[in-house]
Scaffold this motif. Structure first.
Motif, PDB file in Angstrom:
ATOM      1  N   PRO A  16       0.801  -1.229   0.000  1.00 55.85           N
ATOM      2  CA  PRO A  16       0.000   0.000   0.000  1.00 55.85           C
ATOM      3  C   PRO A  16       0.830   1.273   0.000  1.00 55.85           C
ATOM      4  O   PRO A  16       0.449   2.257  -0.633  1.00 55.85           O
ATOM      5  CB  PRO A  16      -0.843  -0.119   1.266  1.00 55.85           C
ATOM      6  CG  PRO A  16      -0.181  -1.146   2.110  1.00 55.85           C
ATOM      7  CD  PRO A  16       0.555  -2.056   1.185  1.00 55.85           C
ATOM      8  N   TYR A  17       1.968   1.257   0.690  1.00 51.73           N
ATOM      9  CA  TYR A  17       2.790   2.461   0.729  1.00 51.73           C
ATOM     10  C   TYR A  17       3.254   2.847  -0.676  1.00 51.73           C
ATOM     11  O   TYR A  17       3.248   4.026  -1.039  1.00 51.73           O
ATOM     12  CB  TYR A  17       4.008   2.276   1.645  1.00 51.73           C
ATOM     13  CG  TYR A  17       4.847   3.522   1.699  1.00 51.73           C
ATOM     14  CD1 TYR A  17       4.500   4.569   2.538  1.00 51.73           C
ATOM     15  CD2 TYR A  17       5.941   3.684   0.852  1.00 51.73           C
ATOM     16  CE1 TYR A  17       5.243   5.739   2.559  1.00 51.73           C
ATOM     17  CE2 TYR A  17       6.683   4.848   0.864  1.00 51.73           C
ATOM     18  CZ  TYR A  17       6.334   5.869   1.720  1.00 51.73           C
ATOM     19  OH  TYR A  17       7.049   7.033   1.722  1.00 51.73           O
ATOM     20  N   GLY A  20       0.352   4.383  -2.602  1.00 49.90           N
ATOM     21  CA  GLY A  20       0.083   5.729  -2.110  1.00 49.90           C
ATOM     22  C   GLY A  20       1.105   6.735  -2.590  1.00 49.90           C
ATOM     23  O   GLY A  20       0.762   7.846  -3.016  1.00 49.90           O
ATOM     24  N   ALA A  21       2.379   6.359  -2.543  1.00 44.69           N
ATOM     25  CA  ALA A  21       3.438   7.263  -2.992  1.00 44.69           C
ATOM     26  C   ALA A  21       3.335   7.535  -4.490  1.00 44.69           C
ATOM     27  O   ALA A  21       3.524   8.668  -4.945  1.00 44.69           O
ATOM     28  CB  ALA A  21       4.808   6.673  -2.641  1.00 44.69           C
ATOM     29  N   ILE A  22       3.026   6.508  -5.266  1.00 42.74           N
ATOM     30  CA  ILE A  22       2.860   6.681  -6.715  1.00 42.74           C
ATOM     31  C   ILE A  22       1.642   7.552  -6.994  1.00 42.74           C
ATOM     32  O   ILE A  22       1.672   8.422  -7.874  1.00 42.74           O
ATOM     33  CB  ILE A  22       2.779   5.312  -7.418  1.00 42.74           C
ATOM     34  CG1 ILE A  22       4.137   4.610  -7.328  1.00 42.74           C
ATOM     35  CG2 ILE A  22       2.330   5.461  -8.872  1.00 42.74           C
ATOM     36  CD1 ILE A  22       4.115   3.137  -7.703  1.00 42.74           C
ATOM     37  N   GLY A  23       0.583   7.359  -6.240  1.00 46.79           N
ATOM     38  CA  GLY A  23      -0.603   8.211  -6.387  1.00 46.79           C
ATOM     39  C   GLY A  23      -0.277   9.670  -6.147  1.00 46.79           C
ATOM     40  O   GLY A  23      -0.743  10.557  -6.867  1.00 46.79           O
ATOM     41  N   ARG A  24       0.529   9.933  -5.154  1.00 52.06           N
ATOM     42  CA  ARG A  24       0.934  11.309  -4.850  1.00 52.06           C
ATOM     43  C   ARG A  24       1.704  11.910  -6.016  1.00 52.06           C
ATOM     44  O   ARG A  24       1.488  13.059  -6.405  1.00 52.06           O
ATOM     45  CB  ARG A  24       1.785  11.306  -3.579  1.00 52.06           C
ATOM     46  CG  ARG A  24       2.214  12.664  -3.122  1.00 52.06           C
ATOM     47  CD  ARG A  24       2.978  12.534  -1.828  1.00 52.06           C
ATOM     48  NE  ARG A  24       3.368  13.831  -1.319  1.00 52.06           N
ATOM     49  CZ  ARG A  24       3.912  14.016  -0.137  1.00 52.06           C
ATOM     50  NH1 ARG A  24       4.105  12.989   0.668  1.00 52.06           N
ATOM     51  NH2 ARG A  24       4.249  15.209   0.257  1.00 52.06           N
ATOM     52  N   SER A  42      -6.221  -3.192   0.899  1.00 54.91           N
ATOM     53  CA  SER A  42      -7.455  -2.462   0.622  1.00 54.91           C
ATOM     54  C   SER A  42      -7.097  -0.999   0.382  1.00 54.91           C
ATOM     55  O   SER A  42      -6.242  -0.442   1.070  1.00 54.91           O
ATOM     56  CB  SER A  42      -8.406  -2.571   1.821  1.00 54.91           C
ATOM     57  OG  SER A  42      -9.432  -1.610   1.714  1.00 54.91           O
ATOM     58  N   LEU A  43      -7.751  -0.375  -0.562  1.00 52.99           N
ATOM     59  CA  LEU A  43      -7.494   1.046  -0.817  1.00 52.99           C
ATOM     60  C   LEU A  43      -7.937   1.913   0.358  1.00 52.99           C
ATOM     61  O   LEU A  43      -7.582   3.085   0.438  1.00 52.99           O
ATOM     62  CB  LEU A  43      -8.201   1.509  -2.094  1.00 52.99           C
ATOM     63  CG  LEU A  43      -7.575   1.040  -3.387  1.00 52.99           C
ATOM     64  CD1 LEU A  43      -8.355   1.576  -4.582  1.00 52.99           C
ATOM     65  CD2 LEU A  43      -6.122   1.445  -3.494  1.00 52.99           C
ATOM     66  N   VAL A  48      -2.139   3.446   2.696  1.00 60.44           N
ATOM     67  CA  VAL A  48      -2.268   4.040   1.362  1.00 60.44           C
ATOM     68  C   VAL A  48      -2.467   5.541   1.506  1.00 60.44           C
ATOM     69  O   VAL A  48      -1.793   6.341   0.860  1.00 60.44           O
ATOM     70  CB  VAL A  48      -3.447   3.423   0.572  1.00 60.44           C
ATOM     71  CG1 VAL A  48      -3.612   4.120  -0.767  1.00 60.44           C
ATOM     72  CG2 VAL A  48      -3.252   1.942   0.372  1.00 60.44           C
ATOM     73  N   ARG A  49      -3.374   5.904   2.367  1.00 63.78           N
ATOM     74  CA  ARG A  49      -3.655   7.330   2.574  1.00 63.78           C
ATOM     75  C   ARG A  49      -2.447   8.046   3.174  1.00 63.78           C
ATOM     76  O   ARG A  49      -2.139   9.171   2.822  1.00 63.78           O
ATOM     77  CB  ARG A  49      -4.883   7.500   3.454  1.00 63.78           C
ATOM     78  CG  ARG A  49      -6.169   7.064   2.768  1.00 63.78           C
ATOM     79  CD  ARG A  49      -7.412   7.495   3.521  1.00 63.78           C
ATOM     80  NE  ARG A  49      -7.377   7.157   4.936  1.00 63.78           N
ATOM     81  CZ  ARG A  49      -7.796   6.005   5.454  1.00 63.78           C
ATOM     82  NH1 ARG A  49      -8.260   5.068   4.656  1.00 63.78           N
ATOM     83  NH2 ARG A  49      -7.741   5.788   6.747  1.00 63.78           N
TER      84      ARG A  49
END
Length: 157
Positions: A16-17, A20-24, A42-43, A48-49
């Motif tokens: 998840p990390y 999350g980092a790629i999403g940022r 899970s998202l 993730v957040r």
């Protein structure tokens, strides 16, 4: 920047990390993040957040149940797909990236499935590493390096 929009595709992400980092990074550069199930988390998980900090709510996110569903729905042109694996025949510096391209990465433990890569050998790229002591790099780090290289023309590089 142009109206063209590159897309980051994560096939069965496990950590998840990293997601999350790629999403940022996707938020920072205006990329869509496409996730292909199944996930190893899970998202809704805090991790993730936390990795995306308060930017996660701004991620332009699309999800698909499988690689086949993704291909059926998006119908990406072959020459707009770029796959990244440590065994890629070409360096990430080789292609001229299409501004609407799909940057495709596999899961952290196994990379991209052979079924995704079948017939795409000329579309598989790697991030060069000098030291033979390192087997692989963190997915979020590699994805960020690739994104910035692929977007150089749009970023004025």
């Amino acid at each position: 920047m142009t109206d063209a929009r590159m897309k980051m595709v994560l096939v069965t992400p496990e950590i998840p990390y990293n997601t999350g980092a790629i999403g940022r990074t996707c938020v920072a550069l205006g990329l869509e993040l496409i996730l292909i199930k199944p996930y190893g988390f899970s998202l809704d998980e805090k991790s993730v957040r936390r990795a995306g900090t308060d930017y996660w709510k701004h991620v332009s996110l699309s999800e698909y149940d499988s690689w086949a569903h993704f291909l059926e729905a998006r119908k990406p042109a072959r020459d707009q797909m770029y796959f990244f694996e440590e065994h890629g025949a070409q360096s990430l510096y080789a292609p001229q990236y299409h501004p609407d391209g799909y940057l495709v990465f596999g899961c952290e433990s196994a990379g991209l499935p052979r079924s995704v890569l079948d017939g795409m050998d000329d579309r598989v790229f790697h991030l060069p590493m000098i030291s033979p002591k390192v087997r692989s790099l963190n997915l979020a780090n590699v994805a960020t390096a690739v994104i910035y290289q692929a977007m150089r023309p749009q970023l004025g590089g």
